[in-house]
Design a protein around this motif. Sequence first.
Motif, PDB file in Angstrom:
ATOM      1  N   VAL A 196       0.839  -1.207   0.000  1.00  0.00           N
ATOM      2  CA  VAL A 196       0.000   0.000   0.000  1.00  0.00           C
ATOM      3  C   VAL A 196       0.868   1.248   0.000  1.00  0.00           C
ATOM      4  O   VAL A 196       0.620   2.198  -0.755  1.00  0.00           O
ATOM      5  CB  VAL A 196      -0.941  -0.004   1.224  1.00  0.00           C
ATOM      6  CG1 VAL A 196      -1.675   1.324   1.338  1.00  0.00           C
ATOM      7  CG2 VAL A 196      -1.945  -1.149   1.111  1.00  0.00           C
ATOM      8  N   LEU A 197       1.907   1.256   0.832  1.00  0.00           N
ATOM      9  CA  LEU A 197       2.781   2.430   0.942  1.00  0.00           C
ATOM     10  C   LEU A 197       3.511   2.689  -0.378  1.00  0.00           C
ATOM     11  O   LEU A 197       3.607   3.848  -0.821  1.00  0.00           O
ATOM     12  CB  LEU A 197       3.790   2.214   2.072  1.00  0.00           C
ATOM     13  CG  LEU A 197       4.474   3.467   2.638  1.00  0.00           C
ATOM     14  CD1 LEU A 197       3.440   4.442   3.184  1.00  0.00           C
ATOM     15  CD2 LEU A 197       5.457   3.067   3.736  1.00  0.00           C
ATOM     16  N   LEU A 198       3.995   1.641  -1.012  1.00  0.00           N
ATOM     17  CA  LEU A 198       4.691   1.799  -2.284  1.00  0.00           C
ATOM     18  C   LEU A 198       3.742   2.265  -3.390  1.00  0.00           C
ATOM     19  O   LEU A 198       4.126   3.052  -4.262  1.00  0.00           O
ATOM     20  CB  LEU A 198       5.358   0.480  -2.689  1.00  0.00           C
ATOM     21  CG  LEU A 198       6.542   0.041  -1.826  1.00  0.00           C
ATOM     22  CD1 LEU A 198       7.038  -1.336  -2.244  1.00  0.00           C
ATOM     23  CD2 LEU A 198       7.679   1.061  -1.899  1.00  0.00           C
ATOM     24  N   THR A 199       2.504   1.793  -3.331  1.00  0.00           N
ATOM     25  CA  THR A 199       1.506   2.232  -4.317  1.00  0.00           C
ATOM     26  C   THR A 199       1.212   3.718  -4.174  1.00  0.00           C
ATOM     27  O   THR A 199       1.141   4.456  -5.162  1.00  0.00           O
ATOM     28  CB  THR A 199       0.209   1.420  -4.158  1.00  0.00           C
ATOM     29  OG1 THR A 199       0.495   0.023  -4.328  1.00  0.00           O
ATOM     30  CG2 THR A 199      -0.831   1.850  -5.182  1.00  0.00           C
ATOM     31  N   ILE A 200       1.032   4.167  -2.931  1.00  0.00           N
ATOM     32  CA  ILE A 200       0.772   5.592  -2.685  1.00  0.00           C
ATOM     33  C   ILE A 200       1.978   6.431  -3.087  1.00  0.00           C
ATOM     34  O   ILE A 200       1.828   7.524  -3.666  1.00  0.00           O
ATOM     35  CB  ILE A 200       0.427   5.819  -1.200  1.00  0.00           C
ATOM     36  CG1 ILE A 200      -0.896   5.126  -0.851  1.00  0.00           C
ATOM     37  CG2 ILE A 200       0.351   7.293  -0.888  1.00  0.00           C
ATOM     38  CD1 ILE A 200      -2.095   5.645  -1.614  1.00  0.00           C
ATOM     39  N   PHE A 201       3.170   5.930  -2.812  1.00  0.00           N
ATOM     40  CA  PHE A 201       4.384   6.654  -3.199  1.00  0.00           C
ATOM     41  C   PHE A 201       4.459   6.809  -4.718  1.00  0.00           C
ATOM     42  O   PHE A 201       4.776   7.888  -5.226  1.00  0.00           O
ATOM     43  CB  PHE A 201       5.615   5.911  -2.694  1.00  0.00           C
ATOM     44  CG  PHE A 201       6.922   6.483  -3.174  1.00  0.00           C
ATOM     45  CD1 PHE A 201       7.460   7.597  -2.561  1.00  0.00           C
ATOM     46  CD2 PHE A 201       7.591   5.914  -4.248  1.00  0.00           C
ATOM     47  CE1 PHE A 201       8.657   8.134  -3.007  1.00  0.00           C
ATOM     48  CE2 PHE A 201       8.790   6.453  -4.702  1.00  0.00           C
ATOM     49  CZ  PHE A 201       9.324   7.561  -4.080  1.00  0.00           C
TER      50      PHE A 201
ATOM     51  N   ALA B 202      -3.674  21.938  -5.957  1.00  0.00           N
ATOM     52  CA  ALA B 202      -4.142  20.557  -5.776  1.00  0.00           C
ATOM     53  C   ALA B 202      -3.003  19.563  -5.947  1.00  0.00           C
ATOM     54  O   ALA B 202      -2.817  18.658  -5.125  1.00  0.00           O
ATOM     55  CB  ALA B 202      -5.279  20.260  -6.756  1.00  0.00           C
ATOM     56  N   ILE B 203      -2.219  19.708  -7.021  1.00  0.00           N
ATOM     57  CA  ILE B 203      -1.143  18.749  -7.285  1.00  0.00           C
ATOM     58  C   ILE B 203       0.019  18.946  -6.314  1.00  0.00           C
ATOM     59  O   ILE B 203       0.762  18.011  -6.017  1.00  0.00           O
ATOM     60  CB  ILE B 203      -0.674  18.869  -8.749  1.00  0.00           C
ATOM     61  CG1 ILE B 203      -1.845  18.553  -9.690  1.00  0.00           C
ATOM     62  CG2 ILE B 203       0.478  17.919  -9.040  1.00  0.00           C
ATOM     63  CD1 ILE B 203      -1.505  18.665 -11.162  1.00  0.00           C
TER      64      ILE B 203
ATOM     65  N   TRP C 119      12.060  15.918  -2.344  1.00  0.00           N
ATOM     66  CA  TRP C 119      12.467  14.735  -3.091  1.00  0.00           C
ATOM     67  C   TRP C 119      11.445  14.334  -4.151  1.00  0.00           C
ATOM     68  O   TRP C 119      11.729  13.476  -4.996  1.00  0.00           O
ATOM     69  CB  TRP C 119      12.684  13.572  -2.115  1.00  0.00           C
ATOM     70  CG  TRP C 119      11.587  13.428  -1.098  1.00  0.00           C
ATOM     71  CD1 TRP C 119      11.497  14.060   0.103  1.00  0.00           C
ATOM     72  CD2 TRP C 119      10.414  12.622  -1.212  1.00  0.00           C
ATOM     73  NE1 TRP C 119      10.342  13.695   0.747  1.00  0.00           N
ATOM     74  CE2 TRP C 119       9.659  12.808  -0.033  1.00  0.00           C
ATOM     75  CE3 TRP C 119       9.941  11.749  -2.191  1.00  0.00           C
ATOM     76  CZ2 TRP C 119       8.450  12.163   0.189  1.00  0.00           C
ATOM     77  CZ3 TRP C 119       8.734  11.095  -1.972  1.00  0.00           C
ATOM     78  CH2 TRP C 119       8.004  11.314  -0.787  1.00  0.00           C
ATOM     79  N   LEU C 120      10.256  14.937  -4.131  1.00  0.00           N
ATOM     80  CA  LEU C 120       9.277  14.683  -5.182  1.00  0.00           C
ATOM     81  C   LEU C 120       9.574  15.588  -6.377  1.00  0.00           C
ATOM     82  O   LEU C 120      10.068  16.705  -6.208  1.00  0.00           O
ATOM     83  CB  LEU C 120       7.860  14.951  -4.668  1.00  0.00           C
ATOM     84  CG  LEU C 120       7.247  13.898  -3.747  1.00  0.00           C
ATOM     85  CD1 LEU C 120       5.897  14.369  -3.216  1.00  0.00           C
ATOM     86  CD2 LEU C 120       7.106  12.558  -4.453  1.00  0.00           C
TER      87      LEU C 120
ATOM     88  N   ALA D  78       1.903   9.405  -5.763  1.00  0.00           N
ATOM     89  CA  ALA D  78       2.355  10.755  -5.427  1.00  0.00           C
ATOM     90  C   ALA D  78       3.414  11.231  -6.418  1.00  0.00           C
ATOM     91  O   ALA D  78       3.378  12.379  -6.888  1.00  0.00           O
ATOM     92  CB  ALA D  78       2.914  10.775  -4.004  1.00  0.00           C
ATOM     93  N   TRP D  79       4.339  10.363  -6.752  1.00  0.00           N
ATOM     94  CA  TRP D  79       5.386  10.706  -7.713  1.00  0.00           C
ATOM     95  C   TRP D  79       4.774  11.018  -9.087  1.00  0.00           C
ATOM     96  O   TRP D  79       5.142  11.992  -9.738  1.00  0.00           O
ATOM     97  CB  TRP D  79       6.382   9.560  -7.824  1.00  0.00           C
ATOM     98  CG  TRP D  79       7.578   9.864  -8.668  1.00  0.00           C
ATOM     99  CD1 TRP D  79       7.667   9.810 -10.032  1.00  0.00           C
ATOM    100  CD2 TRP D  79       8.867  10.299  -8.212  1.00  0.00           C
ATOM    101  NE1 TRP D  79       8.911  10.165 -10.461  1.00  0.00           N
ATOM    102  CE2 TRP D  79       9.686  10.471  -9.366  1.00  0.00           C
ATOM    103  CE3 TRP D  79       9.420  10.547  -6.959  1.00  0.00           C
ATOM    104  CZ2 TRP D  79      11.010  10.880  -9.286  1.00  0.00           C
ATOM    105  CZ3 TRP D  79      10.740  10.952  -6.883  1.00  0.00           C
ATOM    106  CH2 TRP D  79      11.518  11.111  -8.025  1.00  0.00           C
ATOM    107  N   GLY D  80       3.817  10.180  -9.507  1.00  0.00           N
ATOM    108  CA  GLY D  80       3.202  10.383 -10.808  1.00  0.00           C
ATOM    109  C   GLY D  80       2.412  11.681 -10.892  1.00  0.00           C
ATOM    110  O   GLY D  80       2.441  12.368 -11.911  1.00  0.00           O
TER     111      GLY D  80
END
Length: 302
Positions: free
Chosen positions: A5-10, A37-38, A179-180, A13-15
Motif C-alpha cells: 500500500v505504501l509503495l503504491t501511494i508513493f 491541488a497537485i 524529493w518529489l 504521489a510521484w506520478g
Amino acid sequence: MHLIVLLTIFALAWGLRYSWTEANQNTWSQRWDRTLAIFLLPPLLLFTSAIAIIWMGPHGRMVWVGNDWVSYDLAIGFLGFAGFYLLKLARSGRNMLQQVRTYPTTELSGKTVRILDLPTFYTAQIGFWKPELVITTCSIDTLATEHLEAVLAHEQAHYHYRDTWCFFWLGWIRQITTWLPQTEAMWQELLLLRELRADRWASVQTDPLLVAEALLLVVHNTSVFTENLCTAFSQVAPVDRLNQRIEALLEISDDLDRQLQAIAEGRPRVNERIDTLPGYNLRSWAWSIVALLPLLAVPFHT
C-alpha cells in the motif's frame, strides 16, 4: 501488505507531481487551483497512508497477506521527519516575529507599521495569522506618496488573504517533499500567483500603473527574511516572474481604460478580460477528499 500500500501511494504521489506542467494558457484561477491541488495531494496521501498504517499496527493480516514492521517503521519515520521540520519552522517563525516586534512603530496611511532601519527598499507582512507590517526607512524616504500607498495596498492584500499563514504551511510541505519531482517549480508558480492576486487587489485600491511603477522602482531589492514567513512586495525573483506581474498590471490598466471609455460614450460596459484569483474557499478544496482514501484500508485489517 502495508508495504505494498505504501509503495503504491508513493508511486501515485510521484506520478501526480511528475504530471504537472506550467499551463500559462489557463486563467489565473485555473492555474491556482490546479497547482495547489497537485502540490498538496501527494503529501496528503502520504500522511493519511502513514496514519492508517500506524493505526492498524505491524501485526495481523490485511485481506490475505500478512503485515510486517518495515512499513510501520517507515510510516513512523515519515511522520517524525515531518513533525521535526514543522517544529523547526514554527520556532524560526516565532523567533523572527519576536525580533520584528522590537522594531519601533509608526502610522502610514492609517496603518501601524514597524520601521526597519536599512538602506534598501523592503516592505513585507511577516508572521503567521496576524502578521506585522514591516517597512524600511529607505522605502519611506525614497518612494513618492502614491507609490508608497500602492505598496501598502499590495501588502494589505496579503493580510486579507492570510498569505503568511497559508504559505507557512505550504512552505513546510515544500521542505518535506523536496524529493518529489517539480516541487520547486510548483512553489515558484504558487508564489507568482500569490503576487498576481495581491497586485490585482492593490490595482483596485489605487491604480495598476502606480503598482507597476512601484514594482519597477524596488525590483532590485534584496530579501531580508525567509519567504516562508513573509510576503514582501518585491522579493528576489526570476525575470520572467517580474515580467508576468508587469504585463498583468498593464493588462488591468488597459481593461479599465476600455471600461471608462465605454461609459463615457454611453455604451454598455464590455466584459472584463482580467481574471481574479480566488481566495482559500472550500469548493476549491473538494479534491482533498481523495486524500482520505488510504483510511478506507483500515476495516480490511484483522
